[in-house]
Enzyme design. Structure first.
Site, PDB file in Angstrom:
ATOM      1  N   ASP A  36       0.894  -1.145  -0.028  1.00 55.47           N
ATOM      2  CA  ASP A  36      -0.006   0.121   0.031  1.00 55.47           C
ATOM      3  C   ASP A  36       1.063   1.203  -0.064  1.00 55.47           C
ATOM      4  O   ASP A  36       2.083   1.031   0.569  1.00 55.47           O
ATOM      5  CB  ASP A  36      -1.083  -0.034   1.252  1.00 55.47           C
ATOM      6  N   ASP A  56       3.984   2.662  -3.827  1.00 53.02           N
ATOM      7  CA  ASP A  56       3.195   3.524  -4.648  1.00 53.02           C
ATOM      8  C   ASP A  56       2.855   2.818  -6.183  1.00 53.02           C
ATOM      9  O   ASP A  56       4.126   2.542  -6.983  1.00 53.02           O
ATOM     10  CB  ASP A  56       3.733   4.799  -5.005  1.00 53.02           C
ATOM     11  N   VAL A  57       1.973   2.375  -6.588  1.00 59.11           N
ATOM     12  CA  VAL A  57       1.874   1.566  -7.664  1.00 59.11           C
ATOM     13  C   VAL A  57       1.857   2.317  -9.186  1.00 59.11           C
ATOM     14  O   VAL A  57       1.901   1.752 -10.007  1.00 59.11           O
ATOM     15  CB  VAL A  57       0.298   0.756  -7.808  1.00 59.11           C
ATOM     16  N   TYR A 167     -12.969   7.794 -13.143  1.00 56.49           N
ATOM     17  CA  TYR A 167     -13.260   6.544 -12.324  1.00 56.49           C
ATOM     18  C   TYR A 167     -13.700   5.172 -13.194  1.00 56.49           C
ATOM     19  O   TYR A 167     -12.972   4.213 -13.089  1.00 56.49           O
ATOM     20  CB  TYR A 167     -13.689   6.689 -11.046  1.00 56.49           C
ATOM     21  N   LYS A 171     -11.640   2.114 -14.530  1.00 56.72           N
ATOM     22  CA  LYS A 171     -12.153   0.604 -14.090  1.00 56.72           C
ATOM     23  C   LYS A 171     -12.501  -0.201 -15.109  1.00 56.72           C
ATOM     24  O   LYS A 171     -12.368  -1.550 -15.236  1.00 56.72           O
ATOM     25  CB  LYS A 171     -13.246   0.870 -12.963  1.00 56.72           C
TER      26      LYS A 171
HETATM   27  N1  LIG Z   1     -15.691   1.035  -2.018  1.00 54.71           N
HETATM   28  C1  LIG Z   1     -16.962   0.669  -2.987  1.00 54.71           C
HETATM   29  O1  LIG Z   1     -18.023   0.752  -2.923  1.00 54.71           O
HETATM   30  C2  LIG Z   1     -16.075   0.185  -4.283  1.00 54.71           C
HETATM   31  C3  LIG Z   1     -16.889  -0.095  -5.177  1.00 54.71           C
HETATM   32  C4  LIG Z   1     -16.368  -0.904  -6.442  1.00 54.71           C
HETATM   33  C5  LIG Z   1     -15.128  -1.141  -6.627  1.00 54.71           C
HETATM   34  N2  LIG Z   1     -14.371  -0.769  -5.445  1.00 54.71           N
HETATM   35  C6  LIG Z   1     -12.825  -0.888  -5.433  1.00 54.71           C
HETATM   36  O2  LIG Z   1     -12.488  -1.794  -4.658  1.00 54.71           O
HETATM   37  C7  LIG Z   1     -11.097  -1.451  -4.376  1.00 54.71           C
HETATM   38  C8  LIG Z   1     -10.889  -1.035  -2.878  1.00 54.71           C
HETATM   39  O3  LIG Z   1     -11.968   0.039  -2.369  1.00 54.71           O
HETATM   40  P1  LIG Z   1     -11.904   0.275  -1.018  1.00 54.71           P
HETATM   41  O4  LIG Z   1     -13.049   0.627  -0.787  1.00 54.71           O
HETATM   42  O5  LIG Z   1     -10.865  -0.622  -0.161  1.00 54.71           O
HETATM   43  O6  LIG Z   1     -11.009   1.681  -1.072  1.00 54.71           O
HETATM   44  P2  LIG Z   1     -10.024   2.508   0.081  1.00 54.71           P
HETATM   45  O7  LIG Z   1      -9.831   3.871  -0.465  1.00 54.71           O
HETATM   46  O8  LIG Z   1     -10.681   2.185   1.517  1.00 54.71           O
HETATM   47  O9  LIG Z   1      -8.572   1.613  -0.183  1.00 54.71           O
HETATM   48  C9  LIG Z   1      -7.851   1.729  -1.089  1.00 54.71           C
HETATM   49  C10 LIG Z   1      -6.510   1.511  -0.874  1.00 54.71           C
HETATM   50  O10 LIG Z   1      -5.388   1.760  -1.880  1.00 54.71           O
HETATM   51  C11 LIG Z   1      -4.535   2.479  -1.462  1.00 54.71           C
HETATM   52  N3  LIG Z   1      -3.853   3.230  -2.406  1.00 54.71           N
HETATM   53  C12 LIG Z   1      -4.339   4.394  -3.059  1.00 54.71           C
HETATM   54  N4  LIG Z   1      -3.435   4.805  -3.942  1.00 54.71           N
HETATM   55  C13 LIG Z   1      -2.336   3.941  -4.109  1.00 54.71           C
HETATM   56  C14 LIG Z   1      -1.364   3.761  -4.883  1.00 54.71           C
HETATM   57  N5  LIG Z   1      -1.087   4.716  -5.727  1.00 54.71           N
HETATM   58  N6  LIG Z   1      -0.306   2.805  -4.658  1.00 54.71           N
HETATM   59  C15 LIG Z   1      -0.694   2.121  -3.634  1.00 54.71           C
HETATM   60  N7  LIG Z   1      -1.885   1.934  -2.856  1.00 54.71           N
HETATM   61  C16 LIG Z   1      -2.787   2.888  -3.057  1.00 54.71           C
HETATM   62  C17 LIG Z   1      -5.000   3.351  -0.290  1.00 54.71           C
HETATM   63  O11 LIG Z   1      -3.887   3.767   0.510  1.00 54.71           O
HETATM   64  C18 LIG Z   1      -6.092   2.508   0.440  1.00 54.71           C
HETATM   65  O12 LIG Z   1      -5.433   1.703   1.258  1.00 54.71           O
HETATM   66  C19 LIG Z   1     -10.846  -0.101  -5.425  1.00 54.71           C
HETATM   67  O13 LIG Z   1     -10.108  -0.852  -6.600  1.00 54.71           O
HETATM   68  C20 LIG Z   1     -11.994   0.473  -5.550  1.00 54.71           C
HETATM   69  O14 LIG Z   1     -11.992   1.070  -6.870  1.00 54.71           O
HETATM   70  C21 LIG Z   1     -14.806  -0.098  -4.307  1.00 54.71           C
END
Ligand SMILES: NC(=O)c1ccc[n+]([C@@H]2O[C@H](COP(=O)([O-])OP(=O)(O)OC[C@H]3O[C@@H](n4cnc5c(N)ncnc54)[C@H](O)[C@@H]3O)[C@@H](O)[C@H]2O)c1
Length: 257
Positions: A36, A56-57, A167, A171
């Site tokens: 992360d 950082d990806v 976004y 995706k």
């Molecule tokens: N929460 C929702 O409703 C939802 C719905 C559909 C899809 N998603 C997808 O599910 C996944 C997780 O969502 P979530 O709710 O856990 O989000 P979140 O924001 O709680 O977690 C995302 C994580 O990614 C990390 N991150 C951000 N930028 C980064 C980078 N450049 N390099 C490495 N790490 C990085 C953040 O620090 C965080 O820990 C995501 O891909 C999101 O698009 C979420």
């Protein structure tokens, strides 16, 4: 490769919410590398068989270092990519150029960077597993996309007609990448699938919108991070051995296609 090797999974975005739930679930069968941009040292300490690596990806060099670190933990067989960012719903004409670029950079370019870094190691480990004839591990990748990728519309609450075009587009590109990767890696016996979550409890959706959103979900609730973790757990398991290039909807019935 000796017989007591430990199978390793990298889970990105695992410092929080969905990634964290996935890491916890998978830690019963893998050694987990929590990757992360945020420091996840304490998170890794809080459950069985996990270590953290700050990455950082958007930076290919950091992705390469992550894979090197994972290789020191055991045999990298599995990668789950959950890290992503979002932004408030905004009309396309009003999206700032830098916000568009940042979302594409993290969500799409980040996926590409991670895959480029992981693939050689996954290929070589999958080959060795095949030579050892083990059926306990089925090397695979799971990319987390979104229901929004298919609908072009992220919110289920009233956003005044605005979407999250950047976004959603990022995706949707992840879905396309899943299919290209699945075809390219099939010859190595590596499966590549996606999970497309609907609305999930967590910081990506403001809490004051959860009730309104839940009322529009056929199953009448927001999803929980554990709902996604269960789906990922299935896809990375040998039970899903013949499934590749699939986009698994986990959305409470908000989209059926
Ligand atoms: N929460 C929702 O409703 C939802 C719905 C559909 C899809 N998603 C997808 O599910 C996944 C997780 O969502 P979530 O709710 O856990 O989000 P979140 O924001 O709680 O977690 C995302 C994580 O990614 C990390 N991150 C951000 N930028 C980064 C980078 N450049 N390099 C490495 N790490 C990085 C953040 O620090 C965080 O820990 C995501 O891909 C999101 O698009 C979420």
């Amino acid at each position: 490769m000796n017989s007591d090797y430990e199978s390793v999974v990298i889970v990105t975005g695992a410092a929080n919410n969905i990634g964290l739930a996935i890491a916890k679930k998978l830690s019963t069968q893998f050694k987990v590398v929590i990757a992360d941009i945020a420091d996840a040292t304490d998170v890794a300490r809080s459950f069985h068989r996990a270590v953290s690596f700050k990455c950082d990806v958007t930076d290919p060099a950091q992705c390469a270092q992550l894979v090197e670190f994972a290789a020191q933990q055991g045999v990298l067989t599995t990668v789950v990519h959950s890290a992503a960012i979002t932004a408030p719903a905004t009309m396309i004409v009003d999206i700032p150029q830098d916000q568009w670029r940042r979302i594409i950079d993290v969500n799409l370019n980040g996926t590409f960077n991670l895959m480029q870094a992981c693939i050689p190691s996954l290929q070589s480990n999958a080959k060795q597993l095949r030579n050892h004839g083990t059926s306990l591990i089925s090397p695979s990748v799971v990319l987390i996309t979104s229901r929004a990728a298919k609908t072009g519309f992220a919110a289920l609450s009233n956003e005044g007609g605005a979407t999250k075009a950047h976004y959603c587009a990022s995706k949707a590109a992840v879905i396309s990448l899943t299919k290209s990767l699945a075809l390219e890696l099939a010859q190595d016996g590596i499966r590549v699938n996606s999970v497309a979550p609907g609305p999930i409890e967590g910081d990506m959706i403001p809490k004051d919108k959860w009730d309104e959103i839940a009322s529009r979900v056929p199953l009448k609730r927001m999803g929980k991070p554990e709902d996604i973790a269960e789906a990922v757990n299935f896809l990375v398991s040998p039970a899903a051995n013949f499934i590749t290039g699939h986009i698994l909807d986990v959305n409470g019935g908000t989209l059926m296609d």
